[in-house]
Design an enzyme around this catalytic site. Structure first.
Site, short mmCIF file in Angstrom:
data_model
loop_
_atom_site.label_atom_id
_atom_site.label_comp_id
_atom_site.label_asym_id
_atom_site.label_seq_id
_atom_site.Cartn_x
_atom_site.Cartn_y
_atom_site.Cartn_z
N ASP A 137 0.85 -1.19 0.00
CA ASP A 137 0.00 0.00 0.00
C ASP A 137 0.88 1.24 0.00
OD1 ASP A 137 -1.82 2.06 0.52
OD2 ASP A 137 -3.08 0.75 1.76
N LYS A 141 -1.00 9.92 0.14
CA LYS A 141 -1.05 11.25 0.76
C LYS A 141 0.13 11.44 1.70
CE LYS A 141 -6.07 11.70 0.45
NZ LYS A 141 -7.35 11.87 1.19
N PHE A 210 -2.67 -6.58 -13.98
CA PHE A 210 -2.78 -5.19 -13.53
C PHE A 210 -1.53 -4.41 -13.89
CE2 PHE A 210 -1.86 -2.00 -10.28
CZ PHE A 210 -3.01 -1.23 -10.32
#
Length: 241
Positions: A137, A141, A210
């Site tokens: 992950d 931000k 992906f």
């Protein structure tokens, strides 16, 4: 300074959120039926790898295997190695268990738990042959960067669990995170970069659908390949004085 004590004592901010727990009926069925077969419960005590796999073989730790597609392909291509997958989300655990069952792949075991605690509490120093961390992950931000898995205390701990010559292989499709990974891994005195900066994708890491789609859209993917270095870096020693 006792580096082992430091790695034992450091606190960490979890790099995942626990509410992502939904499972499909197929994943739930596989989880309930197969976790007792291929799963290992987390316990704050050393894991006996030889007893776990019923053989002596190099063990590769994969942290955050997602749905397990890449894990299965690598384990199938490298039957001489043991693979220990650590994942917190039950949907991914159920998906990989289903793949293991469908393909009768016997060199994978799974621990569903926080990887930092698994590495700290269950893995003996100098025992792993490799570590795979693929597309963790990115917490994009800036205020969330502290939640990223690749941080100096954890990499120091992880490096201490590598056998001499063993490797850490990371991959990400976020350039900012790739730069942070490079800085953190390069700053660990137990590791050395096998390349000048980023590495080409090794043949053993399959390219996912992906990833292929992202590359076709012009997105980047960065691999990093570091190995355990038991010879102190003289430049780092000078800086520490």
């Amino acid at each position: 300074m006792n580096s082992e004590k430091n790695t034992k004592d450091f606190g960490h901010i979890k790099s995942f959120v626990s509410h992502r727990a939904h499972m499909t009926p197929s994943q739930k069925e596989a989880f309930d039926r197969l976790m007792p077969v291929w799963g290992i419960p987390y316990e704050p005590k050393t894991l006996d790898l030889q007893a776990t796999y019923q053989r002596t073989a190099p063990t590769i730790l994969e942290i955050g295997f997602g749905m397990g597609e890449t894990t299965l392909k690598i384990a199938q291509a490298r039957p001489e190695d043991n693979f220990l997958g650590v994942e917190v989300f039950p949907s991914g655990v159920g998906a990989l268990l289903r793949r293991i069952d469908d393909h009768q792949t016997e060199n994978i075991r799974i621990i569903q738990h926080d990887a930092v605690e698994v590495v700290r509490d269950m893995i003996l120093p100098a025992t792993l042959a490799g570590v795979h961390i693929y597309f963790p992950d990115p917490w994009p931000k800036k205020r969330h960067h502290k939640r990223r898995l690749i941080q100096p205390p954890f990499i120091q701990l992880l490096a201490s669990r590598l056998a001499p010559g063993a490797y850490i292989h990371c991959a990400t499709d976020w350039e900012n995170y790739a730069e942070q990974m490079l800085e953190v891994l390069s700053g660990c005195d137990l590791l050395r970069n096998q390349y000048d900066q980023f590495a080409p994708r090794p043949d053993y890491r399959p390219q996912t659908k992906f990833e292929t789609r992202g590359l076709n859209l012009g997105h980047g993917v960065w691999d990093l390949l570091f190995s355990r270095n038991d010879q102190p870096n003289p430049e780092k020693l000078l800086l520490e004085r």
